[in-house]
Design an enzyme around this catalytic site. Structure first.
Site, mmCIF file in Angstrom:
data_model
loop_
_atom_site.group_PDB
_atom_site.id
_atom_site.type_symbol
_atom_site.label_atom_id
_atom_site.label_comp_id
_atom_site.label_asym_id
_atom_site.label_seq_id
_atom_site.Cartn_x
_atom_site.Cartn_y
_atom_site.Cartn_z
ATOM 1 N N GLU A 26 4.331 -2.276 13.318
ATOM 2 C CA GLU A 26 3.118 -2.381 12.496
ATOM 3 C C GLU A 26 1.849 -2.515 13.348
ATOM 4 O OE1 GLU A 26 3.095 -1.403 9.668
ATOM 5 O OE2 GLU A 26 5.124 -1.699 8.884
ATOM 6 N N GLU B 277 1.367 5.792 7.544
ATOM 7 C CA GLU B 277 2.774 5.974 7.188
ATOM 8 C C GLU B 277 3.357 7.187 7.920
ATOM 9 O OE1 GLU B 277 3.763 3.411 5.945
ATOM 10 O OE2 GLU B 277 1.965 2.633 4.956
ATOM 11 N N GLY C 278 0.819 -1.203 0.000
ATOM 12 C CA GLY C 278 0.000 0.000 0.000
ATOM 13 C C GLY C 278 0.855 1.256 0.000
ATOM 14 N N ALA C 279 1.807 1.310 0.924
ATOM 15 C CA ALA C 279 2.661 2.486 1.033
ATOM 16 C C ALA C 279 3.809 2.177 1.980
ATOM 17 C CB ALA C 279 1.869 3.682 1.559
ATOM 18 N N MET C 280 4.817 3.055 1.974
ATOM 19 C CA MET C 280 6.043 2.794 2.743
ATOM 20 C C MET C 280 6.521 4.062 3.436
ATOM 21 S SD MET C 280 8.319 0.701 3.696
ATOM 22 C CE MET C 280 9.653 1.194 4.770
ATOM 23 N N GLU C 281 6.917 3.887 4.700
ATOM 24 C CA GLU C 281 7.198 5.008 5.597
ATOM 25 C C GLU C 281 8.626 5.535 5.571
ATOM 26 O OE1 GLU C 281 6.632 1.779 6.595
ATOM 27 O OE2 GLU C 281 7.811 1.263 8.369
ATOM 28 N N ASN C 282 9.370 5.395 4.463
ATOM 29 C CA ASN C 282 10.747 5.894 4.417
ATOM 30 C C ASN C 282 10.850 7.273 5.074
ATOM 31 O OD1 ASN C 282 11.184 3.747 2.347
ATOM 32 N ND2 ASN C 282 9.887 5.109 1.157
HETATM 33 N N1 BES Z 1 5.966 -0.736 6.258
HETATM 34 C C1 BES Z 1 4.786 -1.050 5.537
HETATM 35 C C2 BES Z 1 5.027 -1.262 4.085
HETATM 36 C C3 BES Z 1 5.652 -2.585 3.752
HETATM 37 C C4 BES Z 1 4.929 -3.721 3.912
HETATM 38 C C5 BES Z 1 6.899 -2.693 3.261
HETATM 39 C C6 BES Z 1 5.492 -4.941 3.587
HETATM 40 C C7 BES Z 1 7.456 -3.900 2.956
HETATM 41 C C8 BES Z 1 6.752 -5.039 3.096
HETATM 42 C C9 BES Z 1 3.742 0.045 5.667
HETATM 43 O O1 BES Z 1 3.874 0.850 6.774
HETATM 44 C C10 BES Z 1 2.411 -0.624 5.768
HETATM 45 O O2 BES Z 1 2.175 -1.276 6.740
HETATM 46 N N2 BES Z 1 1.566 -0.478 4.767
HETATM 47 C C11 BES Z 1 0.315 -1.145 4.658
HETATM 48 C C12 BES Z 1 -0.842 -0.202 4.775
HETATM 49 C C13 BES Z 1 -1.166 0.177 6.181
HETATM 50 C C14 BES Z 1 -2.251 1.207 6.231
HETATM 51 C C15 BES Z 1 -1.546 -1.009 7.036
HETATM 52 C C16 BES Z 1 0.307 -1.771 3.293
HETATM 53 O O3 BES Z 1 1.197 -1.466 2.500
HETATM 54 O O4 BES Z 1 -0.565 -2.587 3.023
HETATM 55 ZN ZN ZN Z 2 3.074 0.070 8.529
#
Ligand code: BES
Ligand code: ZN
Length: 873
Positions: A335, A313, A276-280
């Protein structure tokens, strides 16, 4: 853990070196041998051929003589220097190993990578002409050699140079400290991030992008520049994400006392993204699906998801970036906590009871089955083969429930004291789940040690409840029992502390007989006494879903019906209605006489209520999905479940056509009104229409077509099309064609078009899906498109479990094709097969054979291998 290794060794096809499938174990954690306080990166950017030079200041960590080991993945060193001189180095598999005599050294490496050829979308890759990175969890090692683990924190200095026309915008973490022009139409930029961070938070973006710019003044009066970067044609769709970001920044200050720490915060949208997205750090990279929205192309649910993901994020800046994870087994530390934070945020900016219902629905639909199946694992797992497989509903959603439970036990003030201590004590560190609980304990002064078992023990506890009323004594006794079924690697379970918000309600008066109590069931069985129970009591238990368990309460005739009308706690009331539905659905699926009358009456009362708001009504009258019903069956027969569900929908549709029509017609909202009330009215409009169509498909089709044609917003349009997609009416194809004609150039809307058809409840859905897989607009390499067709189909219980096995064959074929390009995304399709053992024998055998076929495929990724071999074990 040991059994995973055995499984791997036995099941691994001979073409796979068995070392690739070795499990990593939590108990093997060791602090890093070498630290890297500083790293400097130089990128000569080009889609086909990018040169990366890394300069690492390394420091021996502790007294040992082990060599420096730098992780790599599909990269080769062009040169390696130690303290400026050519050095002795060797490759050990994918890792670069250097023997170092002293305690400090400067390591310079040079590698060449091809972003355009990177189909895994991990590391540096190309998407729609731009270059971007995804490093979590282990993508950084695909960019440069580095100790790619979250407990190695470094200060980053980044220089990048590239074609000024192709890449006018050059971004990385932190602050831009310099920029300039170079020869041959190139330019460069330098970025420096003052906060030490693990490699998984590194990011770089180069592309032709435009920004929606704004600013936010923090609680201490600092101004932060905000920018959301997209292709220029998408700029008009970024305002909601920007508004959400500012709300999230203010919320984190108000609720957690957390202020943003840099002068700049960037979000970039990309169309090819695994997650979905990434918190860099200060450079969040988003799947464009969670940035772009306007009334015409995005539903209310899309708007809500954008707000949620932007907030999530952003919240990671503290719960993830400032305080990060020691190792990937601690993933829920960031998470689970951040999901809890984004859930609370969404509740506060919308409707708390409706948000709670939605979150519990997701938990039950995804996490409960996971926790009861072959892929079950604790919130803090003990081992993994591929960490990418552990971004699960257990780590995320159950992890969030565990923190919610701790917050409930502590109460808001003590919980806040605990999180304040957590953030200050571990700022700049890589922490563990134990550290988190310890900080909550020390900050609140409350002993939480009994609750730690929620991190280590997998499986959803089952609680049985029986209420005994002694009218003569004016008292009642609640008898509680708990049980946790075995899960892989955990055959014997210990009792868990289970905090149940509970109250007794007078059957006559409908009033709460005493203040609500938080009963902590922490033994296998326990009895709790209630005094002053002067009338027949109704049991309202696990209110607000205070603990993630399955409660099976013995109910008196009429008890659920009464609770469904009187319980003042909205979640408990919703639960009573759903439980009534579930009884009828399970009876029907078992072939028993199913009495729909109590359900029809409860739905009628809900629709007629003057006190309930439309959004709650819509949630409450939604019939549980096929897979939720399947969870309640001893042996799953998808046809019987489907028939039972359809017959209940029909009974409601015919029995309540007047009330449903009223709810469907309720109006007075504009398509662009995004208030919770307007969203609720739209939601109820479509939910009611779905039930009407179940009662009278012709009338339903006409109403749906009218809603579709008149819609001035995507919520009404998609809602109507979703109903038409399951009907056998001429309006169906006409609407699908019109939708395609209008939106064929908008990839995110086209994803909806694929998904609606893959979700259709029709006997020919498998054929439709096969046809769609050959559609010119289908592509397996874009994760959103693949998920919209294959992912949605895998969740379409009735169609996927078509008795001829064609659904299984389709998903296996597309999964194997996808695995060659993008293992992480392919592996996420496996759980659709996971619960094969619960199905009737014919389907169970077909599913098992399909899993065997997948695991035998040559060149299978370890991502898919892990999920499939565990599913078969
Ligand atoms: N850190 C994750 C993104 C991620 C997930 C990177 C798996 C690498 C592998 C991000 O913060 C995240 O949790 N994103 C979720 C959405 C969130 C609203 C629960 C996602 O990408 O589904
Ligand atoms: Zn996350």
């Amino acid at each position: 853990m040991a059994d995973i290794r055995t499984t791997a060794a036995v099941a691994a096809p001979e073409t796979q070196p068995s070392t690739e499938h070795v499990a990593i174990r939590r108990e093997d954690y060791r602090p890093p041998d070498w630290l890297v306080p500083e790293i400097s990166l130089d990128f000569q950017l080009d889609a086909d051929r990018t040169i990366v030079r890394g300069t690492l200041q390394v420091e021996r960590n502790g007294d040992h003589d082990r060599p420096l080991r730098l992780d790599g993945d599909e990269i080769a060193a062009l040169s390696v220097k130690v303290d400026g001189a050519d050095a002795d180095w060797r490759m050990d598999g994918p890792a670069l190993v250097i023997d170092l005599a002293g305690d400090r050294a400067t390591i310079e490496t040079e590698v060449e990578i091809s972003p355009a050829a990177n189909t895994k979308l991990m590391g540096l890759y190309a998407s729609g002409g731009m270059l971007c990175t995804q490093c979590e969890a282990e993508g950084f090692r695909r960019i440069t050699f580095f100790p790619d683990r979250p407990d190695v924190l470094s200060k980053y200095h980044v220089r990048m140079e590239g074609n000024a026309t192709l890449f006018p915008v050059l971004l990385s973490n932190g602050n831009r400290i310099a920029l300039g022009d170079a020869a041959e139409g190139r330019h460069w930029a330098e970025w420096q991030d003052p906060f030490p961070k693990p490699s998984y938070l590194f990011a770089l973006v180069a592309g032709d992008l435009e920004a929606n710019r704004d600013s936010f003044t923090t609680m201490s009066g600092r101004q932060v520049d905000l920018a959301i970067w997209v292709r220029s044609s998408d700029l008009p769709k970024t305002q909601h994400a920007m508004d959400s970001l500012k709300l999230a920044m203010a919320w984190d200050e108000r609720v957690y006392g957390r202020e943003y720490d840099l002068d700049l915060f960037n979000i970039v949208a990309v169309s090819d993204f695994n997650m979905g997205a990434m918190e860099n750090k200060s450079l969040n990279i988003f799947n464009s699906a969670y940035v772009l929205a306007d009334q015409d192309t995005a539903t209310d649910a899309d708007f809500d998801n954008i707000a949620r993901v932007v907030a999530h994020e952003y919240f990671h800046n503290w719960s993830g970036d400032r305080v990060t994870c020691r190792d990937w087994f601690q993933l829920s530390l960031k998470e689970g906590f951040t999901v809890f934070r984004d859930q609370s945020f969404s509740a506060d900016v919308g409707s708390p009871p409706v948000k709670r219902i939605e979150d519990v629905r997701v938990l039950r639909a995804v996490q409960f089955p996971e926790d009861a199946g072959p892929l079950a694992h604790p919130v803090r797992p003990d081992s993994y083969i591929e960490i990418g497989n552990f971004y699960t509903a257990t780590v995320y959603n159950k992890g969030a429930e565990v923190i919610r439970m701790l917050a409930t036990v502590l109460g808001p003030e003590k919980f806040r004291a605990g999180t304040d201590l957590y953030f200050s004590r571990h700022d700049g560190e890589a922490a563990t789940c134990d550290d988190f609980v310890k900080a909550l304990e020390d900050g609140s002064g409350v002993d939480l040690s009994a609750f730690k078992i929620w991190y280590s023990q997998a499986g959803t506890p089952k609680v049985t409840a029986r209420l005994e009323h002694d009218a003569a004594a004016n008292a009642a006794t609640l008898h509680l029992e708990q049980k946790v079924d075995p899960t892989p690697g955990q055959p014997v379970k210990a009792p868990m502390p289970i905090p149940l918000r509970t109250v007794l309600i007078g059957a006559e008066s409908g009033a709460e007989l005493a203040p609500e109590r938080l009963i902590v069931l922490d033994e296998p069985r326990q009895s709790v006494r209630f005094d002053n129970v002067s009338e027949l009591p109704l049991l309202s238990i696990n209110r607000g879903f205070s603990v993630p368990v399955v409660v099976k309460a013995e109910r008196r005739p009429g008890e659920l019906e009464r609770l469904a009308q009187t319980d003042p706690e909205p979640f408990a009331r919703y639960e009573a209605i759903q439980e009534l539905m579930m009884r009828a659905l399970v009876a029907g699926a078992r072939g028993e006489a199913a009495d729909s009358a109590p359900v029809v009456a409860a739905v009628a009362a809900t629709l007629q209520s003057n006190s309930l708001d439309p959004a709650f009504k819509a949630e409450a009258i939604l019939i549980p999905g096929d897979s939720m019903i399947a969870e309640r069956m001893d042996e799953v027969d998808p046809d019987a479940i489907h028939a039972s569900r359809e017959s209940l929908r029909e009974a409601i549709g015919t029995g309540l056509s007047g009330a449903l029509l009223g709810a469907h017609r309720s109006d007075g909202v504009e398509g662009h009104d995004l208030s919770p009330r307007a969203k609720g009215i739209r939601r109820l409009r479509t939910v009611a229409l779905g039930l009407l169509a179940a009662g009278d498909p012709q009338q339903g089709a006409a109403l749906a077509k009218a809603q579709f044609d008149r819609a001035d917003n995507m919520t009404d349009r998609q809602g109507a099309l979703g109903i038409l997609a399951s009907l056998d009416v001429p309006e169906r194809q006409a609407a699908l064609d019109a939708f395609y004609e209008r939106f064929q150039d908008d990839p995110l809307v086209l994803d909806k078009w694929f998904a609606l058809q893959a979700a259709a409840q029709r006997s020919d859905t498998v054929d439709q899906v096969l046809r769609l897989a050959a559609h010119p607009d289908f592509t397996i390499s874009n994760p959103n498109r693949l998920r919209s067709l294959a992912g949605t189909f895998g969740g379409n219980h009735w169609a996927f479990h078509s008795p001829d096995g064609r659904g299984y064959a389709f998903l296996a074929d597309i999964l194997l094709d996808a695995d060659k390009l993008n293992p992480q995304v392919a592996a996420r399709l496996v759980p659709a097969f996971g619960r094969w053992r619960r199905f009737e024998p014919k389907r169970a055998e077909l599913m098992r054979q399909t899993l065997e076929r997948i695991v035998a495929a040559p060149g299978l990724s370890k991502d898919v291998f892990e999920q499939v071999s565990k599913s078969l074990a």
